[in-house]
Design an enzyme around this catalytic site. Structure first.
Site, PDB file in Angstrom:
ATOM      1  N   ASN A  11       0.411  -1.365  -0.196  1.00  0.00           N
ATOM      2  CA  ASN A  11       0.396  -0.053   0.286  1.00  0.00           C
ATOM      3  C   ASN A  11       1.153   1.462   0.442  1.00  0.00           C
ATOM      4  O   ASN A  11       1.508   1.726   0.933  1.00  0.00           O
ATOM      5  CB  ASN A  11      -0.649   0.555   1.460  1.00  0.00           C
ATOM      6  CG  ASN A  11      -1.966   1.428   1.409  1.00  0.00           C
ATOM      7  OD1 ASN A  11      -1.987   1.985   0.327  1.00  0.00           O
ATOM      8  ND2 ASN A  11      -2.538   1.364   2.629  1.00  0.00           N
ATOM      9  N   TRP A  12       0.816   1.761  -1.120  1.00  0.00           N
ATOM     10  CA  TRP A  12       2.071   2.802  -1.385  1.00  0.00           C
ATOM     11  C   TRP A  12       1.022   3.740  -0.263  1.00  0.00           C
ATOM     12  O   TRP A  12       1.999   5.744  -0.355  1.00  0.00           O
ATOM     13  CB  TRP A  12       2.026   3.204  -2.542  1.00  0.00           C
ATOM     14  CG  TRP A  12       4.229   2.424  -3.088  1.00  0.00           C
ATOM     15  CD1 TRP A  12       4.026   1.187  -2.736  1.00  0.00           C
ATOM     16  CD2 TRP A  12       3.838   2.741  -4.718  1.00  0.00           C
ATOM     17  NE1 TRP A  12       5.414   0.724  -3.295  1.00  0.00           N
ATOM     18  CE2 TRP A  12       5.129   1.741  -4.642  1.00  0.00           C
ATOM     19  CE3 TRP A  12       4.224   3.241  -5.789  1.00  0.00           C
ATOM     20  CZ2 TRP A  12       5.835   1.582  -5.371  1.00  0.00           C
ATOM     21  CZ3 TRP A  12       5.118   3.305  -6.167  1.00  0.00           C
ATOM     22  CH2 TRP A  12       5.877   2.411  -6.506  1.00  0.00           C
ATOM     23  N   LYS A  13      -0.186   4.370  -0.098  1.00  0.00           N
ATOM     24  CA  LYS A  13      -1.104   5.701   0.611  1.00  0.00           C
ATOM     25  C   LYS A  13      -0.366   6.815  -1.297  1.00  0.00           C
ATOM     26  O   LYS A  13      -0.171   6.370  -1.924  1.00  0.00           O
ATOM     27  CB  LYS A  13      -0.198   5.360   1.795  1.00  0.00           C
ATOM     28  CG  LYS A  13       0.118   4.574   2.886  1.00  0.00           C
ATOM     29  CD  LYS A  13       0.160   4.695   4.300  1.00  0.00           C
ATOM     30  CE  LYS A  13       0.254   3.707   4.893  1.00  0.00           C
ATOM     31  NZ  LYS A  13      -0.053   3.580   6.229  1.00  0.00           N
ATOM     32  N   HIS A 100      -9.781   1.315   5.029  1.00  0.00           N
ATOM     33  CA  HIS A 100      -8.354   0.876   5.479  1.00  0.00           C
ATOM     34  C   HIS A 100      -8.320   2.021   6.099  1.00  0.00           C
ATOM     35  O   HIS A 100      -9.538   3.691   6.332  1.00  0.00           O
ATOM     36  CB  HIS A 100      -7.725   1.537   4.089  1.00  0.00           C
ATOM     37  CG  HIS A 100      -6.099   2.198   4.918  1.00  0.00           C
ATOM     38  ND1 HIS A 100      -5.943   2.666   5.724  1.00  0.00           N
ATOM     39  CD2 HIS A 100      -5.536   0.841   4.429  1.00  0.00           C
ATOM     40  CE1 HIS A 100      -4.733   2.291   6.082  1.00  0.00           C
ATOM     41  NE2 HIS A 100      -3.940   1.559   5.854  1.00  0.00           N
ATOM     42  N   GLU A 102      -6.928   4.830   8.170  1.00  0.00           N
ATOM     43  CA  GLU A 102      -6.844   6.167   7.824  1.00  0.00           C
ATOM     44  C   GLU A 102      -8.088   6.840   6.861  1.00  0.00           C
ATOM     45  O   GLU A 102      -8.581   8.408   6.639  1.00  0.00           O
ATOM     46  CB  GLU A 102      -5.592   6.228   6.975  1.00  0.00           C
ATOM     47  CG  GLU A 102      -4.699   5.937   7.428  1.00  0.00           C
ATOM     48  CD  GLU A 102      -3.009   5.774   6.467  1.00  0.00           C
ATOM     49  OE1 GLU A 102      -3.438   5.745   5.452  1.00  0.00           O
ATOM     50  OE2 GLU A 102      -1.736   5.678   6.895  1.00  0.00           O
ATOM     51  N   GLU A 169      -5.857  -4.860  10.533  1.00  0.00           N
ATOM     52  CA  GLU A 169      -4.693  -4.074  11.018  1.00  0.00           C
ATOM     53  C   GLU A 169      -5.143  -3.382  12.246  1.00  0.00           C
ATOM     54  O   GLU A 169      -6.032  -1.929  12.002  1.00  0.00           O
ATOM     55  CB  GLU A 169      -4.964  -2.642   9.852  1.00  0.00           C
ATOM     56  CG  GLU A 169      -4.700  -4.320   8.186  1.00  0.00           C
ATOM     57  CD  GLU A 169      -3.709  -2.480   7.125  1.00  0.00           C
ATOM     58  OE1 GLU A 169      -2.442  -2.515   7.103  1.00  0.00           O
ATOM     59  OE2 GLU A 169      -4.490  -1.738   7.185  1.00  0.00           O
ATOM     60  N   GLY A 175       2.086   2.443  10.750  1.00  0.00           N
ATOM     61  CA  GLY A 175       2.710   3.031  10.715  1.00  0.00           C
ATOM     62  C   GLY A 175       3.535   3.838  11.857  1.00  0.00           C
ATOM     63  O   GLY A 175       4.661   4.721  12.415  1.00  0.00           O
ATOM     64  N   SER A 206       2.915  -1.786  10.230  1.00  0.00           N
ATOM     65  CA  SER A 206       4.274  -1.558  10.783  1.00  0.00           C
ATOM     66  C   SER A 206       5.480  -2.697  10.008  1.00  0.00           C
ATOM     67  O   SER A 206       6.033  -3.127  10.772  1.00  0.00           O
ATOM     68  CB  SER A 206       4.628  -1.280  11.852  1.00  0.00           C
ATOM     69  OG  SER A 206       4.401  -0.245  12.621  1.00  0.00           O
TER      70      SER A 206
HETATM   71  C1  PEP Z   1      -1.251   0.202   6.058  1.00  0.00           C
HETATM   72  O1  PEP Z   1      -1.143   1.203   5.313  1.00  0.00           O
HETATM   73  O2  PEP Z   1      -2.363  -0.584   5.916  1.00  0.00           O
HETATM   74  C2  PEP Z   1      -0.007   0.471   6.729  1.00  0.00           C
HETATM   75  C3  PEP Z   1       0.112  -1.035   7.615  1.00  0.00           C
HETATM   76  O3  PEP Z   1       0.620   0.648   6.727  1.00  0.00           O
HETATM   77  P1  PEP Z   1       2.366   0.547   7.493  1.00  0.00           P
HETATM   78  O4  PEP Z   1       3.029  -0.360   6.938  1.00  0.00           O
HETATM   79  O5  PEP Z   1       3.552   1.673   7.256  1.00  0.00           O
HETATM   80  O6  PEP Z   1       2.216   0.806   9.283  1.00  0.00           O
END
Ligand code: PEP
Length: 245
Positions: A11-13, A100, A102, A169, A175, A206
């Site tokens: 996931n490049w966000k 997600h 976010e 998640e 993050g 993470s």
């Molecule tokens: C995500 O964006 O779904 C995610 C798990 O991010 P990160 O790996 O940076 O925690």
């Protein structure tokens, strides 16, 4: 060493421009030669601006491309700034991340998520459905209750199981560098799988090349959703390699 079939979703966000696509050469080369590749499904979810060019770049590889969100309406409409699943499909997306944290944080409700999942499936795209508790909810021992509710509302009236991947998640893990203890993760994934049988359940939060040796010991996980570390090809490849070491 494992031969388990695992998903590795990048996931490049809101990161990446056309130049970032060059970094995929390394992943393509690695995957072409990787002896365990038949056990691995890689899915890249870049920002929408890169979907088409990334799909073209990955066309001859066995790497799939997905989007990070979509509008809940399957077809065209007067929704400024929005993109529907059909449009995503037309530029090569095969998956869409939905729910997600976010986006939940920005006001996406379970009801809206349910509509998005339905229209995505109707458009013949697969869904990466994210669920997870916040730190506050975890501290109040509400994890199971929250997951129950997110699953119940998000998957309401949805029968299709084979085209949905669930990504557990924990919000406090995304993050932050924090990951759940193996026993807790094992227990939570077991709980989700008992609640909704026959779904693949991935872990996200993470995941890095530093902790994957520990995380891979959680045997009921079907793969990883990787944010930050996926933007660096070397780190992303290391995660895959270490999972199979
Ligand atoms: C995500 O964006 O779904 C995610 C798990 O991010 P990160 O790996 O940076 O925690």
């Amino acid at each position: 060493m494992t031969n388990k079939y695992m998903y590795f979703i990048a996931n490049w966000k809101m990161f990446g421009g056309l130049n970032s696509l060059n970094s995929l050469n390394r992943v393509i080369n690695f995957f072409n030669k990787f002896k365990k590749s038949k056990f691995v499904k890689i899915i890249y979810c870049p920002p929408n601006t890169l979907l088409e060019s990334m799909s073209r770049k990955l066309k001859k590889s066995r790497i799939d491309v997905g989007a990070q969100n979509c509008h809940e309406q399957e077809n065209y409409g007067a929704f400024t700034g929005s993109i529907n699943p059909i449009m995503l499909k037309s530029v090569g997306a095969k998956y869409v991340i939905i729910g997600h944290s976010e986006n939940r944080k920005m006001g996406e409700t379970d009801k809206l998520i349910n509509l998005k999942i339905k229209s995505t499936l109707k458009s013949k795209l697969k869904v990466i459905f994210c669920i997870g508790e916040t730190l506050k909810q975890k501290r109040k021992r509400m994890t199971k209750k929250i997951l129950d509710s997110q699953i119940k509302l998000g998957l309401k009236k949805i029968k299709n199981k084979k085209d949905i991947l669930i990504a557990y998640e924990p919000v406090w893990s995304i993050g932050t560098g924090l990951v759940p203890k193996n026993n807790d993760l094992l227990e939570t994934v077991k709980y989700i799988k008992k609640k909704v049988k026959n779904y693949k359940v991935l872990y996200g939060g993470s995941v890095s090349s530093n902790n994957v040796n520990q995380l891979k010991l959680v045997h009921n996980i079907d793969g990883f959703l990787i944010g930050g570390a996926s933007q660096n090809s070397k780190k992303f490849i290391d995660i895959i390699k270490k999972t199979y070491n």
